[in-house]
Structures are given as structure tokens and as C-alpha cells.
Design a protein around this motif. Sequence first.
Motif, PDB file in Angstrom:
ATOM      1  N   LEU A  63     -36.271  49.290 -29.541  1.00 32.71           N
ATOM      2  CA  LEU A  63     -37.423  48.474 -29.172  1.00 32.71           C
ATOM      3  C   LEU A  63     -38.554  48.728 -30.153  1.00 32.71           C
ATOM      4  O   LEU A  63     -38.697  49.829 -30.687  1.00 32.71           O
ATOM      5  CB  LEU A  63     -37.882  48.839 -27.760  1.00 32.71           C
ATOM      6  N   ASP A  64     -39.380  47.710 -30.397  1.00 34.18           N
ATOM      7  CA  ASP A  64     -40.502  47.931 -31.306  1.00 34.18           C
ATOM      8  C   ASP A  64     -41.635  48.652 -30.569  1.00 34.18           C
ATOM      9  O   ASP A  64     -41.578  48.869 -29.342  1.00 34.18           O
ATOM     10  CB  ASP A  64     -40.964  46.620 -31.950  1.00 34.18           C
TER      11      ASP A  64
ATOM     12  N   VAL B   5     -31.114  47.063 -28.965  1.00 33.65           N
ATOM     13  CA  VAL B   5     -31.093  45.610 -28.767  1.00 33.65           C
ATOM     14  C   VAL B   5     -30.427  44.958 -29.965  1.00 33.65           C
ATOM     15  O   VAL B   5     -30.750  45.270 -31.120  1.00 33.65           O
ATOM     16  CB  VAL B   5     -32.514  45.049 -28.586  1.00 33.65           C
TER      17      VAL B   5
ATOM     18  N   TYR C  14     -30.078  41.474 -31.529  1.00 35.66           N
ATOM     19  CA  TYR C  14     -30.585  40.099 -31.503  1.00 35.66           C
ATOM     20  C   TYR C  14     -29.616  39.165 -32.245  1.00 35.66           C
ATOM     21  O   TYR C  14     -28.837  39.594 -33.093  1.00 35.66           O
ATOM     22  CB  TYR C  14     -31.959  40.030 -32.158  1.00 35.66           C
TER      23      TYR C  14
ATOM     24  N   GLN D  81     -43.264  46.738 -27.594  1.00 35.63           N
ATOM     25  CA  GLN D  81     -42.360  46.689 -26.447  1.00 35.63           C
ATOM     26  C   GLN D  81     -42.278  48.055 -25.762  1.00 35.63           C
ATOM     27  O   GLN D  81     -42.364  48.154 -24.532  1.00 35.63           O
ATOM     28  CB  GLN D  81     -40.968  46.256 -26.909  1.00 35.63           C
TER      29      GLN D  81
ATOM     30  N   SER E   2     -33.103  35.241 -31.954  1.00 32.77           N
ATOM     31  CA  SER E   2     -33.504  36.216 -32.973  1.00 32.77           C
ATOM     32  C   SER E   2     -34.697  37.025 -32.476  1.00 32.77           C
ATOM     33  O   SER E   2     -35.374  36.640 -31.502  1.00 32.77           O
ATOM     34  CB  SER E   2     -33.866  35.497 -34.276  1.00 32.77           C
ATOM     35  N   TYR E   3     -34.953  38.130 -33.121  1.00 32.99           N
ATOM     36  CA  TYR E   3     -36.076  38.998 -32.774  1.00 32.99           C
ATOM     37  C   TYR E   3     -37.394  38.262 -32.995  1.00 32.99           C
ATOM     38  O   TYR E   3     -37.622  37.675 -34.053  1.00 32.99           O
ATOM     39  CB  TYR E   3     -36.003  40.253 -33.634  1.00 32.99           C
ATOM     40  N   ARG E   4     -38.261  38.290 -31.992  1.00 34.50           N
ATOM     41  CA  ARG E   4     -39.571  37.636 -32.087  1.00 34.50           C
ATOM     42  C   ARG E   4     -40.647  38.671 -31.780  1.00 34.50           C
ATOM     43  O   ARG E   4     -40.905  38.966 -30.606  1.00 34.50           O
ATOM     44  CB  ARG E   4     -39.659  36.459 -31.114  1.00 34.50           C
ATOM     45  N   PRO E   5     -41.250  39.268 -32.789  1.00 32.27           N
ATOM     46  CA  PRO E   5     -42.250  40.303 -32.547  1.00 32.27           C
ATOM     47  C   PRO E   5     -43.443  39.775 -31.757  1.00 32.27           C
ATOM     48  O   PRO E   5     -43.884  38.637 -31.966  1.00 32.27           O
ATOM     49  CB  PRO E   5     -42.660  40.746 -33.955  1.00 32.27           C
TER      50      PRO E   5
ATOM     51  N   GLN F 270     -39.955  37.099 -24.536  1.00 35.74           N
ATOM     52  CA  GLN F 270     -38.844  37.990 -24.875  1.00 35.74           C
ATOM     53  C   GLN F 270     -39.031  39.367 -24.232  1.00 35.74           C
ATOM     54  O   GLN F 270     -38.050  40.010 -23.829  1.00 35.74           O
ATOM     55  CB  GLN F 270     -38.722  38.121 -26.398  1.00 35.74           C
TER      56      GLN F 270
ATOM     57  N   GLN G  10     -30.932  47.534 -32.905  1.00 38.67           N
ATOM     58  CA  GLN G  10     -32.165  48.211 -33.266  1.00 38.67           C
ATOM     59  C   GLN G  10     -32.871  48.664 -32.001  1.00 38.67           C
ATOM     60  O   GLN G  10     -32.601  48.172 -30.908  1.00 38.67           O
ATOM     61  CB  GLN G  10     -33.076  47.264 -34.052  1.00 38.67           C
TER      62      GLN G  10
END
Length: 365
Positions: free
Chosen positions: A91-92, A112, A114, A95, A150-153, A158, A89
Amino acid sequence: MKIWRSSFLFVLTLALVFFISPLISVFWSLPAQAVCVTVLGREVCHQDLDPTRPIPGSADFAERAWGEAGSVAYQASARIMRERNGSGQGLDETQKQLLRLRFGGLVDQVSVIYGSRMMSEWCALGKCVNLGGVDSAAQTYCDRIYVSNSYRPNDTDQLVLLTHEIRHSQQCRERGGEGSFGFHYFREYKRAGQNYATNSMEVDAENTARDFTRNVICTQVGCTRSVQHYPNYNGWGIDLPATLPARSARGYFDDGRGVFYSNGSSYCGFASPGHLQFFRRVNSAPDLGRRDSNNGFGEFTGACVAPSGYFDDGAGVFYSAGNGTFCAFPNPEALASHRRSRPGFTDFGRVVGADRFMRYTGACQ
């Protein structure tokens, strides 16, 4: 006697040309031949191992051998990681907004993955790099970043990890792709005494992550003990907040008084057209049109902080530290030394009136 000796030497020379030179040509052509290695029970072949063109200067034979092995190992590992972990996915938004201040448009091009299953080492042709430390948490294969967690918003730790890895993505682009990156990485590993931590490419990535934390995260978000934080994060003397404020809509807007930039949680303004132009070169974002600054843009934070990089105002070259200050170079040697310690930093070209939106601090250190 002289005639006989000359004839003998002529015949001997022909023999050397016909019988020895083919062996020499085979020896020197070996790097261009297909070299196959077995990785995790699968044979992987690489066709072009000759690093002569992309590698300036020369290296000794041992370092070159490690580089050749790295070219094979890195590409083979990249293929295995793609097959093992699938797609990723982007980057959010949080990020991207922060990382864009350092990496520009590259943040739109990396993906990325995860929760990835990692490689424990890169090996080929009897040469191995043990992937311990930081790279057990993440590994980068050019534009694909694999993270074991795992993804950590909105997780600050991270984000710092991604900063380190995106610098490797940038290094890969600077060196021309996977094969050349693998060559350089293994060669530098050998030059560092086969020590992961002192490999110059790892030192560069770690310095980038530390500078980003200090000059971007602490400037944009704040590093204070008033919130949950990591005390003395990584031994850098920074009290890093554990979480980042969530960010949503961002872009440039005009409220009738001037142009502003919203990062999704707050907004800032521009002191001059040059300031806006400088900021836009790194912060690409949509034009939101005419908006009321009191409606949904959060707190006004003052002048937008110029991104880090080099610029020229016509009188000389300067460096923006990414924290609202800029400095000058007393001579070309100081500039060259400064650039060597910050590879990959953006060159913004001509910027006029920098003292209207940044504070001058004197000679660059």
C-alpha cells in the motif's frame, strides 16, 4: 432356544463389525482424503478437507458439502491467481496512514496486484460461487489483493475498495488461512441462499468499508460538496471526495511543548500520556525527534483522533468510535451484541483518562 438365539446375535454382531464398520470408516474418512478438481484445465488436489477442528458447532450436510468445495476452490484459485498475475506492491503511504486507523499492522503485510486478470467464478466438486459485483473489481486471497483497475494514487474510491478487501484479508487470518476461509465463505454463501450480496462475510466487509468511509475518511479528510466528489456515495448518504490529499513524511515529533503526530499533510497533538499510548497502539510510525512544528508539518488539527476499538478503564468496557467520541455498555449482553456486529475490531486493553481526549456520548447504540 435362548442359547441358539444369543449365539446367532453374537455372530451377527461380529459380521457387522468386520464387514460394515470398514465401510463406515471409509465413508467418514473421505473428507481427509485427497480430492482433486480440474480448474482451467489443470488438476489441483487438496489433502485435508475435514473442517471439524476449526469449525465450532455443526452444520447440516448440504452446507458442509459447500464448505468442503470452498476449501478446494479457494486454494486452487489462489494458486492460479498467483501464477497468472505475478507479484504486487505494498500500500502507498496515503493508503497506509488512513487504513492503519482501522486495520493496524495488517496494512504493512498485504500486497496489491493492480491490473489483474480476475477469476469469473470459484468452482469445485460441483459447487460454484459467481464472482460478480464488487469482486469483479477486486478479489482477495488472504494477504494478496487483486484489483482489476490500474493503480490510482490518492483515489478515494480505490481506497474504499481496498478497505472492503483488507477486511477479507483479516477474515482469512481470523479463520486460520486459505482452506478454512474458503470453507466458511462457501458455507455462508449456501446459507445466504447462494446470494453473493447477502453472504454474511460480504455483508461484514461492506459494513466495514462504509464505517471506515464515515468515521475515518470523513473525519480525517472531510466529506464536503466544496470539492469534486461522489454524491451519496454507494447510497451511504456520504458526499465522498474524489481524491485524497497526498501525504509524505509522517511520524511522532517533539517541539519542546509536547509530542505531536504528523500524517504527512497535517499534525495533531496529545492531551495526556494515555492518549499518546492509545494512539500508538494502532499508528506505528517512526520517531522524528525534536522538530519545529512550523516547519513542513502543515496545519495543526487539534487533538489526535483515537482509533476505533474497545478499551477498559478499570470501571467497565467502552468503545471508541474512531471519530473522537466513546460510549459505554449498560450490561454484558449489550457489549456482546455490539462485538458480534463488529468482528475484528481492536481490543486496546486498559486505557485511563479517555475523557481527556474523547467526548463521552452515553450508551453505545
